[in-house]
Design a protein around this motif. Structure first.
Motif, PDB file in Angstrom:
ATOM      1  N   MET A 163       0.832  -1.244  -0.068  1.00  0.00           N
ATOM      2  CA  MET A 163      -0.061  -0.114  -0.072  1.00  0.00           C
ATOM      3  C   MET A 163       0.874   1.351  -0.086  1.00  0.00           C
ATOM      4  SD  MET A 163      -2.622   1.159   2.947  1.00  0.00           S
ATOM      5  CE  MET A 163      -1.284   1.558   3.943  1.00  0.00           C
ATOM      6  N   THR A 164       1.724   1.357   0.941  1.00  0.00           N
ATOM      7  CA  THR A 164       2.713   2.249   1.024  1.00  0.00           C
ATOM      8  C   THR A 164       4.026   1.981   0.140  1.00  0.00           C
ATOM      9  OG1 THR A 164       2.305   3.041   3.100  1.00  0.00           O
ATOM     10  CG2 THR A 164       4.049   3.773   2.315  1.00  0.00           C
ATOM     11  N   LYS A 165       4.049   2.387  -1.172  1.00  0.00           N
ATOM     12  CA  LYS A 165       5.139   2.101  -2.220  1.00  0.00           C
ATOM     13  C   LYS A 165       6.488   2.626  -1.698  1.00  0.00           C
ATOM     14  CE  LYS A 165       4.246   1.791  -6.632  1.00  0.00           C
ATOM     15  NZ  LYS A 165       4.402   2.211  -7.865  1.00  0.00           N
ATOM     16  N   ASN A 166       6.438   3.802  -1.276  1.00  0.00           N
ATOM     17  CA  ASN A 166       7.506   4.520  -0.970  1.00  0.00           C
ATOM     18  C   ASN A 166       7.336   5.675   0.200  1.00  0.00           C
ATOM     19  OD1 ASN A 166      10.332   5.741  -1.358  1.00  0.00           O
ATOM     20  ND2 ASN A 166       9.412   7.275  -2.491  1.00  0.00           N
ATOM     21  N   ILE A 167       8.335   5.551   1.152  1.00  0.00           N
ATOM     22  CA  ILE A 167       8.164   6.502   2.319  1.00  0.00           C
ATOM     23  C   ILE A 167       9.557   7.049   2.483  1.00  0.00           C
ATOM     24  CG2 ILE A 167       8.000   4.614   3.873  1.00  0.00           C
ATOM     25  CD1 ILE A 167       6.374   6.788   5.728  1.00  0.00           C
ATOM     26  N   GLN A 168       9.831   8.482   2.430  1.00  0.00           N
ATOM     27  CA  GLN A 168      11.231   8.752   2.519  1.00  0.00           C
ATOM     28  C   GLN A 168      11.174  10.219   2.949  1.00  0.00           C
ATOM     29  OE1 GLN A 168      11.855   8.525  -1.941  1.00  0.00           O
ATOM     30  NE2 GLN A 168      13.214  10.227  -1.558  1.00  0.00           N
ATOM     31  N   ASN A 169      12.387  10.668   3.396  1.00  0.00           N
ATOM     32  CA  ASN A 169      12.610  12.075   3.526  1.00  0.00           C
ATOM     33  C   ASN A 169      13.116  12.684   2.354  1.00  0.00           C
ATOM     34  OD1 ASN A 169      13.749  10.794   6.627  1.00  0.00           O
ATOM     35  ND2 ASN A 169      12.315  12.509   6.585  1.00  0.00           N
ATOM     36  N   ILE A 170      12.716  13.957   2.130  1.00  0.00           N
ATOM     37  CA  ILE A 170      13.399  14.699   1.067  1.00  0.00           C
ATOM     38  C   ILE A 170      13.581  15.983   1.492  1.00  0.00           C
ATOM     39  CG2 ILE A 170      12.161  13.528  -0.907  1.00  0.00           C
ATOM     40  CD1 ILE A 170      10.123  15.592  -1.110  1.00  0.00           C
ATOM     41  N   HIS A 171      14.400  16.864   0.944  1.00  0.00           N
ATOM     42  CA  HIS A 171      14.472  18.275   1.260  1.00  0.00           C
ATOM     43  C   HIS A 171      13.674  19.162   0.715  1.00  0.00           C
ATOM     44  CE1 HIS A 171      18.579  17.710   2.787  1.00  0.00           C
ATOM     45  NE2 HIS A 171      18.784  16.885   1.646  1.00  0.00           N
ATOM     46  N   SER A 172      12.844  20.053   1.279  1.00  0.00           N
ATOM     47  CA  SER A 172      11.676  21.008   1.028  1.00  0.00           C
ATOM     48  C   SER A 172      12.153  21.664  -0.535  1.00  0.00           C
ATOM     49  CB  SER A 172      11.552  21.909   2.092  1.00  0.00           C
ATOM     50  OG  SER A 172      12.815  22.848   2.411  1.00  0.00           O
ATOM     51  N   HIS A 173      13.291  22.112  -0.588  1.00  0.00           N
ATOM     52  CA  HIS A 173      13.532  22.745  -2.064  1.00  0.00           C
ATOM     53  C   HIS A 173      13.188  21.664  -3.268  1.00  0.00           C
ATOM     54  CE1 HIS A 173      17.766  20.877  -1.470  1.00  0.00           C
ATOM     55  NE2 HIS A 173      17.779  20.720  -2.778  1.00  0.00           N
ATOM     56  N   GLU A 174      12.990  20.345  -2.711  1.00  0.00           N
ATOM     57  CA  GLU A 174      12.815  19.565  -4.059  1.00  0.00           C
ATOM     58  C   GLU A 174      11.308  19.327  -4.282  1.00  0.00           C
ATOM     59  OE1 GLU A 174      15.327  15.570  -3.775  1.00  0.00           O
ATOM     60  OE2 GLU A 174      15.314  16.416  -1.415  1.00  0.00           O
ATOM     61  N   SER A 175      10.577  19.936  -3.503  1.00  0.00           N
ATOM     62  CA  SER A 175       9.059  19.866  -3.782  1.00  0.00           C
ATOM     63  C   SER A 175       8.265  21.062  -3.760  1.00  0.00           C
ATOM     64  CB  SER A 175       8.615  18.593  -2.923  1.00  0.00           C
ATOM     65  OG  SER A 175       7.230  18.437  -3.036  1.00  0.00           O
ATOM     66  N   GLU A 176       7.814  21.460  -4.573  1.00  0.00           N
ATOM     67  CA  GLU A 176       6.677  22.641  -4.484  1.00  0.00           C
ATOM     68  C   GLU A 176       5.386  22.277  -3.497  1.00  0.00           C
ATOM     69  OE1 GLU A 176       7.619  25.442  -5.751  1.00  0.00           O
ATOM     70  OE2 GLU A 176       9.264  24.521  -7.201  1.00  0.00           O
ATOM     71  N   LEU A 177       4.920  20.950  -3.700  1.00  0.00           N
ATOM     72  CA  LEU A 177       3.907  20.617  -2.830  1.00  0.00           C
ATOM     73  C   LEU A 177       4.447  20.482  -1.258  1.00  0.00           C
ATOM     74  CD1 LEU A 177       2.242  18.123  -5.185  1.00  0.00           C
ATOM     75  CD2 LEU A 177       1.135  19.962  -3.938  1.00  0.00           C
ATOM     76  N   LEU A 178       5.461  20.091  -0.878  1.00  0.00           N
ATOM     77  CA  LEU A 178       6.000  20.119   0.353  1.00  0.00           C
ATOM     78  C   LEU A 178       6.360  21.567   0.872  1.00  0.00           C
ATOM     79  CD1 LEU A 178       7.041  18.457   2.892  1.00  0.00           C
ATOM     80  CD2 LEU A 178       9.456  18.669   1.883  1.00  0.00           C
ATOM     81  N   GLN A 179       6.504  22.461   0.147  1.00  0.00           N
ATOM     82  CA  GLN A 179       6.585  23.699   0.395  1.00  0.00           C
ATOM     83  C   GLN A 179       5.032  24.456   0.774  1.00  0.00           C
ATOM     84  OE1 GLN A 179       9.213  26.016  -2.560  1.00  0.00           O
ATOM     85  NE2 GLN A 179      10.272  24.235  -2.841  1.00  0.00           N
ATOM     86  N   LEU A 180       4.453  24.165  -0.140  1.00  0.00           N
ATOM     87  CA  LEU A 180       2.990  24.470  -0.047  1.00  0.00           C
ATOM     88  C   LEU A 180       2.361  23.836   1.434  1.00  0.00           C
ATOM     89  CD1 LEU A 180       0.521  26.139  -1.207  1.00  0.00           C
ATOM     90  CD2 LEU A 180      -0.273  24.103  -2.185  1.00  0.00           C
TER      91      LEU A 180
END
Length: 210
Positions: A163-180
């Motif tokens: 069900m959870t294909k992927n769960i990981q940490n990323i840097h916020s600058h890598e994702s516009e949606l994470l920033q939102l």
């Protein structure tokens, strides 16, 4: 080109005032999610809003200012005008009341990931697949993320662990949606801390509330 499953979703998670000794009573954990096949279009739209408003760098709640009022208001309006974008958060209203020794094996980290579990468990559905991205915090996160994945799958009897294909940490600058997500979580924390000093932040809080 590989076809993306329309029942596959990305979840972008962040938090505010999550540290045990940061002298802030309120803690907020939340996330924005949308279908994976919409992520590129949403990211491009956020970039377009940034470019038109000459907003350089990352989108962050701490950067909300009077000179950028229209920019941040446009982002909030875009979110609410986009039906496939979703947001959920939980609020811990007073961290001083927490008893980690009794409930969390003496660990604030244990409590932190329990709160992630409670935030995510009402989003995920066993018939769908999810990619979950958390803003990176430290080098000890990988093991706890694996534990979180197991707990989430077990909570919906997803014994195949797919069900959870992927769960990981990323840097916020890598994702516009994470920033939102950071913007919305910051607004929720601002409201729950009863802050009023920044007129634009208050306007954003009112807009979200309405």
């Amino acid at each position: 080109m590989t076809e993306i499953n329309p029942e596959e979703f990305n979840i972008y998670c962040d938090e505010s005032c999550h540290l045990e000794h940061d002298k802030q009573p309120v803690m907020v954990i939340g996330g924005i999610w949308c279908p994976k096949n919409k992520v590129k279009a949403v990211s491009e739209k956020i970039k377009d809003i940034k470019n038109r408003n000459k907003a350089n760098g990352e989108l962050k709640w701490v950067r909300v200012s009077n000179s950028r009022r229209d920019y941040f208001i446009e982002l909030v309006n875009y979110f609410f005008a986009t039906p496939f974008l979703n947001f959920r958060c939980i609020v811990v209203d007073d961290k001083s009341k927490l008893n980690h020794e009794f409930f969390n094996q003496g660990s604030h980290d244990s409590f932190y990931y329990k709160m992630y579990y409670f935030m995510l468990k009402n989003i995920i559905k066993p018939e769908r697949r999810y990619n979950i991205y958390l803003d990176i915090k430290d080098t000890r996160s990988a093991q706890k993320l694996a534990q979180l994945k197991t707990v989430l799958c077990n909570s919906v009897a997803n014994t195949s662990d797919d069900m959870t294909k992927n769960i990981q940490n990323i840097h916020s600058h890598e994702s516009e949606l994470l920033q939102l997500s950071d913007l919305f979580i910051g607004a929720i924390a601002y409201y729950n801390r009863s802050l009023k000093s920044n007129a634009v932040k208050c306007a954003i809080v009112d807009l979200i509330s309405n």
